[in-house]
Design an enzyme around this catalytic site. Structure first.
Site, mmCIF file in Angstrom:
data_model
loop_
_atom_site.group_PDB
_atom_site.id
_atom_site.type_symbol
_atom_site.label_atom_id
_atom_site.label_comp_id
_atom_site.label_asym_id
_atom_site.label_seq_id
_atom_site.Cartn_x
_atom_site.Cartn_y
_atom_site.Cartn_z
ATOM 1 N N ASP A 26 -24.772 -9.556 -8.604
ATOM 2 C CA ASP A 26 -25.311 -10.337 -7.483
ATOM 3 C C ASP A 26 -25.112 -9.574 -6.175
ATOM 4 O OD1 ASP A 26 -25.656 -12.918 -9.120
ATOM 5 O OD2 ASP A 26 -23.545 -12.409 -9.391
ATOM 6 N N TYR A 73 -20.334 -4.153 -21.098
ATOM 7 C CA TYR A 73 -19.359 -5.236 -21.239
ATOM 8 C C TYR A 73 -18.447 -4.826 -22.412
ATOM 9 C CZ TYR A 73 -22.991 -7.430 -18.367
ATOM 10 O OH TYR A 73 -23.918 -7.692 -17.385
ATOM 11 N N GLN A 130 -22.037 2.438 -4.498
ATOM 12 C CA GLN A 130 -23.363 2.348 -5.135
ATOM 13 C C GLN A 130 -24.093 3.686 -5.087
ATOM 14 O OE1 GLN A 130 -25.802 -0.798 -3.487
ATOM 15 N NE2 GLN A 130 -25.616 -1.999 -5.341
ATOM 16 N N ARG A 186 -25.864 -1.924 -17.957
ATOM 17 C CA ARG A 186 -25.749 -3.352 -18.309
ATOM 18 C C ARG A 186 -26.305 -4.188 -17.159
ATOM 19 N NH1 ARG A 186 -19.342 -4.295 -16.701
ATOM 20 N NH2 ARG A 186 -19.862 -5.324 -14.742
ATOM 21 N N GLY A 187 -26.517 -5.480 -17.396
ATOM 22 C CA GLY A 187 -26.953 -6.355 -16.304
ATOM 23 C C GLY A 187 -28.339 -5.983 -15.809
ATOM 24 N N GLU A 188 -28.560 -6.096 -14.517
ATOM 25 C CA GLU A 188 -29.909 -5.862 -13.993
ATOM 26 C C GLU A 188 -30.011 -4.640 -13.096
ATOM 27 O OE1 GLU A 188 -31.359 -9.323 -12.042
ATOM 28 O OE2 GLU A 188 -30.798 -10.610 -13.706
ATOM 29 N N ASP A 189 -29.120 -4.607 -12.101
ATOM 30 C CA ASP A 189 -29.294 -3.557 -11.094
ATOM 31 C C ASP A 189 -29.139 -2.171 -11.709
ATOM 32 O OD1 ASP A 189 -29.664 -2.796 -8.274
ATOM 33 O OD2 ASP A 189 -27.687 -1.913 -8.559
ATOM 34 N N SER A 190 -28.141 -1.993 -12.553
ATOM 35 C CA SER A 190 -27.935 -0.660 -13.129
ATOM 36 C C SER A 190 -29.063 -0.289 -14.091
ATOM 37 C CB SER A 190 -26.576 -0.566 -13.821
ATOM 38 O OG SER A 190 -26.452 -1.563 -14.811
HETATM 39 O O1 TRH Z 1 -22.191 -6.174 -12.969
HETATM 40 P P1 TRH Z 1 -23.339 -6.566 -13.810
HETATM 41 O O2 TRH Z 1 -23.016 -6.853 -15.187
HETATM 42 O O3 TRH Z 1 -24.061 -7.768 -13.155
HETATM 43 C C1 TRH Z 1 -24.466 -8.914 -13.857
HETATM 44 C C2 TRH Z 1 -25.967 -8.979 -13.974
HETATM 45 O O4 TRH Z 1 -26.671 -8.576 -12.856
HETATM 46 C C3 TRH Z 1 -26.399 -10.385 -14.324
HETATM 47 O O5 TRH Z 1 -27.781 -10.499 -14.296
HETATM 48 C C4 TRH Z 1 -25.776 -11.359 -13.390
HETATM 49 O O6 TRH Z 1 -26.163 -12.622 -13.639
HETATM 50 C C5 TRH Z 1 -24.289 -11.247 -13.579
HETATM 51 O O7 TRH Z 1 -23.881 -9.964 -13.154
HETATM 52 C C6 TRH Z 1 -23.533 -12.290 -12.789
HETATM 53 O O8 TRH Z 1 -24.432 -5.374 -13.814
HETATM 54 P P2 TRH Z 1 -25.466 -4.871 -12.713
HETATM 55 O O9 TRH Z 1 -26.470 -5.900 -12.405
HETATM 56 O O10 TRH Z 1 -25.957 -3.581 -13.181
HETATM 57 O O11 TRH Z 1 -24.597 -4.646 -11.404
HETATM 58 C C7 TRH Z 1 -23.632 -3.668 -11.299
HETATM 59 C C8 TRH Z 1 -23.601 -3.131 -9.883
HETATM 60 O O12 TRH Z 1 -22.381 -2.445 -9.655
HETATM 61 C C9 TRH Z 1 -24.705 -2.123 -9.602
HETATM 62 O O13 TRH Z 1 -25.196 -2.328 -8.287
HETATM 63 C C10 TRH Z 1 -24.002 -0.784 -9.681
HETATM 64 C C11 TRH Z 1 -22.653 -1.158 -9.143
HETATM 65 N N1 TRH Z 1 -21.541 -0.259 -9.465
HETATM 66 C C12 TRH Z 1 -21.068 0.598 -8.490
HETATM 67 O O14 TRH Z 1 -21.625 0.630 -7.391
HETATM 68 N N2 TRH Z 1 -20.012 1.415 -8.775
HETATM 69 C C13 TRH Z 1 -19.391 1.431 -9.992
HETATM 70 O O15 TRH Z 1 -18.433 2.210 -10.187
HETATM 71 C C14 TRH Z 1 -19.897 0.539 -10.993
HETATM 72 C C15 TRH Z 1 -19.238 0.552 -12.353
HETATM 73 C C16 TRH Z 1 -20.955 -0.277 -10.707
#
Ligand code: TRH
Length: 396
Positions: free
Chosen positions: A35, A209, A271, A287-291
């Site tokens: 988020d 995860y 990021q 995993r998730g969306e953004d990555s």
């Molecule tokens: O963290 P996530 O698993 O987020 C999830 C999903 O978005 C899901 O849809 C949502 O409902 C849930 O959270 C609550 O994965 P996501 O979306 O890829 O987000 C990870 C973010 O963290 C992404 O912007 C990359 C960032 N990140 C860093 O900036 N540095 C890091 O070292 C890591 C491991 C991640």
């Protein structure tokens, strides 16, 4: 948060709209980093196009790690419940109100917004930014209005805005200068900065995860005999890997004889550096969306672990995405296994933990073309921020 990064101006793709708006973006942190990750990227990209953003967050600790330098043009404000009107009540509501992922905006704030609209005679510009999905109904629901029935926002309309994978959706977050920055990226230099002594080994980034297939996948890598370094991201992926390695070393200390597999456990990255990690790797597990979106832009073969939901709807969403991608059978099968779905394959025993012989082949070299094509297709489509600004321009 300090603001060390000036927001570049005049490098915007939305040249059709020279107007610059003020935005209030509300973000409630459910869990993990997604988020915050999406809201921060959205805010930064708006600021880089000359807009002013107030980002209201209920928890900001994750943001300090993701964006230690902040961004000029983005002010992060605490979203307490209820909102601290003594501290923030004097602030005028902005031109555009964004509730990220259906979070409910504070009533006091909405009342102020409604008053502001009736005083200025303007129409509401209230956006419900939805989760990313490749399901078909996204195209149907994108941009649909919804009339608010009750509360201080009653009689106002808000619009659903769906990120997505096709022209009929809002598109994906993508910076204007993405391709340029990628072309300037120095992989070896970046790796040495993070203490990775890279001598040409295959590099796989791991952001996940707790996939049950993690152990069998490690065994399969050893069997395949390609020297590989796994760059393990901080947090849950690191914990899952430690658990797996401890168990493997206990059961069979020789499982990785000769050190064919090596591991590099990374600290939490900003990021910006997270994106660099994906550019530096030959294969990305995300995993998730953004990555997922970032791994698409990185353009390498990827494996996605979708955010698991209790009702199992994530399986449908996963297949919708694989269909959009045009995933070949090997990529589809591997995704099913990585996400705990063993459809169409016989398990060799009845236990819950898959074994390496149950795992479909991990053949990233066969997946490159699919990912290259997908990235190319997406690069032809407008990015999310441009679509959003276009939509606002036609709504205001
Ligand atoms: O963290 P996530 O698993 O987020 C999830 C999903 O978005 C899901 O849809 C949502 O409902 C849930 O959270 C609550 O994965 P996501 O979306 O890829 O987000 C990870 C973010 O963290 C992404 O912007 C990359 C960032 N990140 C860093 O900036 N540095 C890091 O070292 C890591 C491991 C991640």
């Amino acid at each position: 948060m300090p603001c060390k990064q000036p927001a570049p101006q005049g490098n915007s793709s939305d040249t059709s709209h020279s107007f610059h708006l003020h935005w209030d973006i509300f973000c409630r942190v459910i869990d993990n980093l997604g988020d915050i990750g999406v809201c921060w990227r959205l805010s930064v990209q708006l600021a880089r196009r000359g807009h002013q953003v107030r980002l209201w967050m209920d928890h900001r600790s994750g943001l300090d790690a993701l964006a230690p330098d902040g961004c000029c043009g983005v002010t992060v404000l605490p979203w307490t419940d209820p909102l601290d009107t003594a501290a923030w009540g004097h602030l005028m509501p902005c031109d555009v109100l964004v509730e990220a992922f259906g979070c409910t905006i504070d009533e006091g704030f909405l009342a102020a917004y409604a008053r502001h609209l009736s005083a200025t005679g303007r129409s509401a510009c209230w956006i419900n930014l939805e989760y990313l999905s490749a399901e078909k109904e996204v195209e149907r629901c994108h941009k649909l209005p919804s009339w608010v029935q009750t509360g201080p926002g009653a009689k106002l309309s808000k619009h659903f805005f769906y990120p997505g994978w096709t022209d009929a959706t809002g598109g994906l977050l993508r910076e204007d200068d993405l391709l340029y920055r990628q072309s300037q990226f120095d992989r070896a230099k970046w790796l040495s900065q993070w203490g990775v002594n890279w001598q040409g080994k295959r590099l796989i980034s791991l952001f996940c995860y707790e996939p049950a297939a993690l152990g069998p996948w490690l065994d399969a890598l050893v069997t395949a005999k390609t020297a590989t370094c796994i760059l393990v991201t901080n947090g849950r992926a690191t914990e899952a890997m430690h658990t797996e390695l401890t168990q493997k070393n206990r059961l069979n200390p020789l499982w990785n004889e000769g050190g064919l597999l090596s591991f590099c456990f990374l600290p939490m990255l900003s990021q910006l550096e997270f994106d660099h990690l994906l550019w530096a790797s030959d294969v990305n597990f995300v995993r998730g969306e953004d990555s997922l979106v970032r791994a698409i832009w990185a353009g390498r073969p990827l494996v996605w672990q979708i955010y698991p939901q209790h009702d199992g709807v994530h399986h449908v969403k996963l297949d919708a995405w694989l269909n959009w991608l045009g995933a070949p059978a090997t990529l589809r099968n591997f995704h099913h296994a990585w996400n705990g779905l063993y459809t169409g394959r016989q398990r060799s025993d009845s236990s819950d933990t898959p074994r390496s012989q149950d795992l479909p082949p991990f053949v990233p070299e066969l997946w490159q073309t699919t990912l290259t094509r997908a990235r190319y297709r997406l690069l032809q489509q407008p990015d999310l921020v441009s679509s959003l600004i276009d939509f606002i321009a036609n709504t205001l």
